[in-house]
Write a protein that holds these residues in place. Structure first.
Motif, PDB file in Angstrom:
ATOM      1  N   ARG A 187      -1.452  -2.235  -5.913  1.00 12.14           N
ATOM      2  CA  ARG A 187      -2.582  -1.579  -5.241  1.00 12.14           C
ATOM      3  C   ARG A 187      -2.171  -0.654  -4.103  1.00 12.14           C
ATOM      4  NH1 ARG A 187      -6.817  -0.677  -7.444  1.00 12.14           N
ATOM      5  NH2 ARG A 187      -8.438  -1.485  -6.119  1.00 12.14           N
ATOM      6  N   LEU A 188      -1.097  -0.978  -3.387  1.00 11.25           N
ATOM      7  CA  LEU A 188      -0.770  -0.183  -2.194  1.00 11.25           C
ATOM      8  C   LEU A 188       0.722  -0.211  -1.922  1.00 11.25           C
ATOM      9  CD1 LEU A 188      -2.034   1.331   0.334  1.00 11.25           C
ATOM     10  CD2 LEU A 188      -1.747  -0.854   1.533  1.00 11.25           C
ATOM     11  N   VAL A 201      -5.232  -0.422   3.467  1.00 10.61           N
ATOM     12  CA  VAL A 201      -6.382  -0.360   2.561  1.00 10.61           C
ATOM     13  C   VAL A 201      -7.564   0.318   3.252  1.00 10.61           C
ATOM     14  CG1 VAL A 201      -8.101  -1.722   1.308  1.00 10.61           C
ATOM     15  CG2 VAL A 201      -5.683  -2.370   1.215  1.00 10.61           C
ATOM     16  N   GLU A 239     -14.188   3.426   0.796  1.00 16.41           N
ATOM     17  CA  GLU A 239     -15.279   2.881  -0.008  1.00 16.41           C
ATOM     18  C   GLU A 239     -15.279   1.348  -0.013  1.00 16.41           C
ATOM     19  OE1 GLU A 239     -11.790   2.886  -2.808  1.00 16.41           O
ATOM     20  OE2 GLU A 239     -12.553   4.161  -1.192  1.00 16.41           O
ATOM     21  N   VAL A 240     -14.167   0.738   0.415  1.00 13.39           N
ATOM     22  CA  VAL A 240     -14.082  -0.722   0.479  1.00 13.39           C
ATOM     23  C   VAL A 240     -14.602  -1.169   1.846  1.00 13.39           C
ATOM     24  CG1 VAL A 240     -12.546  -2.725   0.341  1.00 13.39           C
ATOM     25  CG2 VAL A 240     -12.070  -0.681  -1.038  1.00 13.39           C
ATOM     26  N   GLN A 270      -2.297   8.452  -4.991  1.00 14.47           N
ATOM     27  CA  GLN A 270      -3.259   9.547  -4.912  1.00 14.47           C
ATOM     28  C   GLN A 270      -3.420  10.076  -3.495  1.00 14.47           C
ATOM     29  OE1 GLN A 270      -6.792   7.780  -6.628  1.00 14.47           O
ATOM     30  NE2 GLN A 270      -6.257   8.517  -8.672  1.00 14.47           N
ATOM     31  N   TRP A 272     -10.275  -5.938  -5.052  1.00 11.72           N
ATOM     32  CA  TRP A 272      -9.723  -6.194  -3.728  1.00 11.72           C
ATOM     33  C   TRP A 272     -10.011  -7.626  -3.230  1.00 11.72           C
ATOM     34  CZ3 TRP A 272      -6.552  -2.389  -2.366  1.00 11.72           C
ATOM     35  CH2 TRP A 272      -6.807  -1.089  -2.834  1.00 11.72           C
ATOM     36  N   SER A 302     -14.912  -2.507   5.248  1.00  9.48           N
ATOM     37  CA  SER A 302     -13.864  -2.888   6.191  1.00  9.48           C
ATOM     38  C   SER A 302     -14.343  -2.794   7.630  1.00  9.48           C
ATOM     39  CB  SER A 302     -12.632  -1.995   5.999  1.00  9.48           C
ATOM     40  OG  SER A 302     -12.967  -0.623   6.207  1.00  9.48           O
ATOM     41  N   LEU A 354      -6.945   4.163   3.431  1.00  2.57           N
ATOM     42  CA  LEU A 354      -6.918   4.926   2.185  1.00  2.57           C
ATOM     43  C   LEU A 354      -8.145   4.710   1.311  1.00  2.57           C
ATOM     44  CD1 LEU A 354      -3.196   4.658   1.016  1.00  2.57           C
ATOM     45  CD2 LEU A 354      -4.306   6.468   2.309  1.00  2.57           C
ATOM     46  N   HIS A 355      -8.899   3.644   1.579  1.00  6.94           N
ATOM     47  CA  HIS A 355     -10.033   3.328   0.705  1.00  6.94           C
ATOM     48  C   HIS A 355     -11.286   3.062   1.544  1.00  6.94           C
ATOM     49  CE1 HIS A 355      -7.771   3.176  -3.067  1.00  6.94           C
ATOM     50  NE2 HIS A 355      -6.782   2.712  -2.329  1.00  6.94           N
ATOM     51  N   ASP A 379      -0.968   5.289  -2.270  1.00 11.35           N
ATOM     52  CA  ASP A 379      -1.401   4.571  -3.465  1.00 11.35           C
ATOM     53  C   ASP A 379      -1.269   5.424  -4.719  1.00 11.35           C
ATOM     54  OD1 ASP A 379      -3.405   6.414  -3.164  1.00 11.35           O
ATOM     55  OD2 ASP A 379      -5.043   4.966  -2.991  1.00 11.35           O
TER      56      ASP A 379
END
Length: 202
Positions: A93-94, A169, A175-176, A124, A16, A178, A172-173, A122
């Motif tokens: 990625r998206l 992002v 874990e990143v 999933q 990312w 932000s 949906l993510h 994405d």
């Protein structure tokens, strides 16, 4: 035709890099995306370069035969001229789709875009911004006598920056990292929970 469907595929690195540059407040930020204008059957590969301090955005694009879900040799040549980072690390990625209404002023050099039905996925997971409209005033030079800006001020609605890619992002993510976008995410969640029309412009 009063509205048009847009489909977008954003590219980033496996770790990312472009998202993290934006989150860290880098002076120069990039977006690499493939975009399809569905009704007009036009598709482009685009590089957007935005300077944080001048707020100037430069967009370069390459016509493609369809929405580019991969970067072939022609795309790599295009990127080598407009994207200074390592294009070889980029991957899809998206996904993002929305419907856009565009209004053009007859009194000044100004356009207003209204994006609604915003959806991210994405492959999933998916997330939508149901009931939220993102409005953007597009001007060659900043002019605060815009009719839209005047109405927004009357309604007490203040402008705010809004990146569909970064919001997608972050949604949906988780874990990143932000946390810098947390106030914007809370605003989005509050507006959607209120279930009534709000417009934010930039």
């Amino acid at each position: 035709r009063r509205s048009s469907l847009y489909r977008t595929l954003y590219y980033d690195t496996a770790d990312w890099q472009l998202f993290r540059r934006h989150h860290a407040g880098a002076a120069v930020r990039f977006k690499v995306r493939a975009r399809s204008y569905v009704e007009s059957d036009l598709s482009f590969l685009e590089v957007k370069r935005k300077h944080r301090f001048t707020r100037r955005t430069v967009k370069n694009r390459l016509v493609t035969s369809g929405l580019a879900t991969g970067l072939d040799s022609e795309a790599q040549r295009f990127l080598s001229g407009h994207y200074p980072l390592d294009a070889g690390r980029l991957e899809p990625r998206l996904w993002n789709s929305f419907t856009r209404v565009t209004l053009v002023s007859t009194a000044r050099c100004e356009r207003l875009t209204l994006d609604l039905g915003i959806l991210f996925h994405d492959g999933q997971a998916a997330s939508s911004l149901g009931g939220l409209v993102v409005a953007e005033v597009k001007q060659e030079h900043l002019a605060r006598d815009s009719d839209w800006m005047r109405v927004m001020r009357q309604w007490g609605i203040r402008p705010t920056g809004f990146s569909k890619y970064c919001i997608g992002v972050a949604l949906l993510h988780p874990e990143v990292r932000s946390n810098g976008f947390r106030p914007k995410l809370l605003m989005v969640q509050r507006l959607m929970q209120e279930r009534r029309a709000h417009v934010h412009y930039q």
